[in-house]
Motif scaffolding. Structure first.
Motif, mmCIF file in Angstrom:
data_model
loop_
_atom_site.group_PDB
_atom_site.id
_atom_site.type_symbol
_atom_site.label_atom_id
_atom_site.label_comp_id
_atom_site.label_asym_id
_atom_site.label_seq_id
_atom_site.Cartn_x
_atom_site.Cartn_y
_atom_site.Cartn_z
ATOM 1 N N ILE A 131 0.813 -1.221 0.000
ATOM 2 C CA ILE A 131 0.000 0.000 0.000
ATOM 3 C C ILE A 131 0.849 1.275 0.000
ATOM 4 O O ILE A 131 0.561 2.192 -0.775
ATOM 5 C CB ILE A 131 -0.993 -0.024 1.179
ATOM 6 N N PRO A 132 1.908 1.389 0.823
ATOM 7 C CA PRO A 132 2.744 2.597 0.723
ATOM 8 C C PRO A 132 3.352 2.800 -0.657
ATOM 9 O O PRO A 132 3.457 3.937 -1.132
ATOM 10 C CB PRO A 132 3.840 2.351 1.779
ATOM 11 N N LEU A 133 3.742 1.716 -1.328
ATOM 12 C CA LEU A 133 4.308 1.828 -2.672
ATOM 13 C C LEU A 133 3.272 2.349 -3.658
ATOM 14 O O LEU A 133 3.566 3.194 -4.511
ATOM 15 C CB LEU A 133 4.845 0.471 -3.131
ATOM 16 N N LEU A 134 2.042 1.851 -3.542
ATOM 17 C CA LEU A 134 0.978 2.291 -4.452
ATOM 18 C C LEU A 134 0.646 3.764 -4.237
ATOM 19 O O LEU A 134 0.454 4.519 -5.191
ATOM 20 C CB LEU A 134 -0.277 1.438 -4.253
ATOM 21 N N ILE A 135 0.578 4.166 -2.976
ATOM 22 C CA ILE A 135 0.279 5.568 -2.670
ATOM 23 C C ILE A 135 1.408 6.474 -3.165
ATOM 24 O O ILE A 135 1.169 7.527 -3.756
ATOM 25 C CB ILE A 135 0.059 5.750 -1.161
ATOM 26 N N SER A 184 5.907 12.737 -1.861
ATOM 27 C CA SER A 184 5.527 11.346 -2.094
ATOM 28 C C SER A 184 6.333 10.407 -1.205
ATOM 29 O O SER A 184 5.814 9.388 -0.720
ATOM 30 C CB SER A 184 5.731 10.985 -3.569
ATOM 31 N N LEU A 185 7.603 10.734 -0.966
ATOM 32 C CA LEU A 185 8.435 9.912 -0.091
ATOM 33 C C LEU A 185 7.933 9.969 1.341
ATOM 34 O O LEU A 185 7.855 8.941 2.032
ATOM 35 C CB LEU A 185 9.889 10.388 -0.159
ATOM 36 N N ALA A 186 7.574 11.170 1.775
ATOM 37 C CA ALA A 186 7.040 11.326 3.128
ATOM 38 C C ALA A 186 5.710 10.587 3.271
ATOM 39 O O ALA A 186 5.434 9.973 4.304
ATOM 40 C CB ALA A 186 6.861 12.804 3.462
ATOM 41 N N SER A 187 4.879 10.640 2.227
ATOM 42 C CA SER A 187 3.597 9.941 2.256
ATOM 43 C C SER A 187 3.796 8.439 2.358
ATOM 44 O O SER A 187 3.116 7.750 3.123
ATOM 45 C CB SER A 187 2.802 10.261 0.989
ATOM 46 N N SER A 188 4.747 7.921 1.586
ATOM 47 C CA SER A 188 5.038 6.497 1.622
ATOM 48 C C SER A 188 5.544 6.072 2.995
ATOM 49 O O SER A 188 5.121 5.048 3.541
ATOM 50 C CB SER A 188 6.078 6.164 0.546
ATOM 51 N N PHE A 189 6.449 6.878 3.574
ATOM 52 C CA PHE A 189 7.000 6.554 4.898
ATOM 53 C C PHE A 189 5.922 6.633 5.968
ATOM 54 O O PHE A 189 5.832 5.767 6.846
ATOM 55 C CB PHE A 189 8.141 7.516 5.231
#
Length: 256
Positions: A83-87, A178-183
């Motif tokens: 899910i983090p990768l997709l987001i 996007s990196l912060a969102s994934s983390f």
């Protein structure tokens, strides 16, 4: 409805044609294959040990409990990484193509944007689930598999995945990176999936609440073909809350 479908189509094309989308597909299939072959090997080993021991009923070695339950529980936990990768992929495309500004000025409602994003990511997630399910379905033609339990596991994994995807989108909607969102999505999911372990390590009045909030404990009954109203309410509530707050978050960004 046409606006939602148009957004879903755009996102799906972007995901399937991207290197990250292909990487997620291949990686998920490899990990799913590893889990399935591992649990299948444990099942065969248990059969051999049971046949070597006198007076031990082979009927106690159940394929569904040894393979199906453990396999789909593992697929459920894999969502922590998927899910983090997709987001991250979805948000990255929006920024590279400058689609965020276009979407936020286009005559489309906040709810339509939220549903479009959620549906597109869920379709991709559902495809992963179907691909992973091909192995137990195929084996079912050679081994006695309870297809009702298998169907229950697929539906439960899909529905719970949709709910967790929605609430994770709501958590990460305000992040500009996007990196912060994934983390942030990864940390949130690790915490959510750790509630079962946390509840087993403490002795307080909050144990019951933590057990109820644990997605793993709510998911497990479906793997035995049990439909619990509490579990349905749990995942339905997460889905509804996720959609509402994701839509509200989009609205707040559009007004800023």
């Amino acid at each position: 409805m046409k606006k939602i479908l148009a957004l879903v189509k755009k996102d799906l094309i972007s995901i399937y044609l991207s290197p990250l989308g292909a990487l997620v597909l291949v990686s998920y299939f490899i990990m799913a294959s590893y889990f399935f072959m591992n649990f299948l090997g444990n099942y065969n080993l248990a059969l051999k040990k049971a046949s070597a021991v006198q007076n031990l009923e082979l009927s106690n070695i159940n394929f569904n409990s040894f393979v199906i339950e453990n396999y789909y529980l593992s697929l459920f936990v894999l969502m922590i990484f998927i899910i983090p990768l997709l987001i991250s992929k979805s948000l990255t495309d929006e920024k590279i193509l400058n689609m965020s500004d276009i979407l936020f000025t286009y005559p489309i409602t906040n709810l339509e944007i939220a549903l479009g994003k959620l549906i597109s990511l869920f379709v991709f997630l559902f495809n992963l689930i179907i691909i992973a399910s091909l192995m137990p379905i195929t084996l079912g033609f050679f081994v006695k598999v309870d297809f009702l339990i298998l169907l229950s596991a697929i539906i439960a994994l899909s529905f719970s995945g949709l709910a967790i995807l929605a609430v994770t989108l709501a958590i990460t909607v305000f992040s500009r990176s996007s990196l912060a969102s994934s983390f942030l999505a990864f940390i949130f999911l690790v915490f959510l999936f750790s509630l079962e372990m946390i509840s087993s390590q403490i002795n307080s009045n909050f144990v019951g609440l933590l057990n109820y909030l644990s997605p793993i404990l709510q998911f497990k009954p479906f793997l035995r073909g049990l439909i619990k109203i509490d579990s349905l309410i749990y995942f339905s509530s997460i889905l509804l809350v996720g959609v509402v707050f994701f839509s509200k978050g989009i609205g707040a960004i559009r007004r800023s």
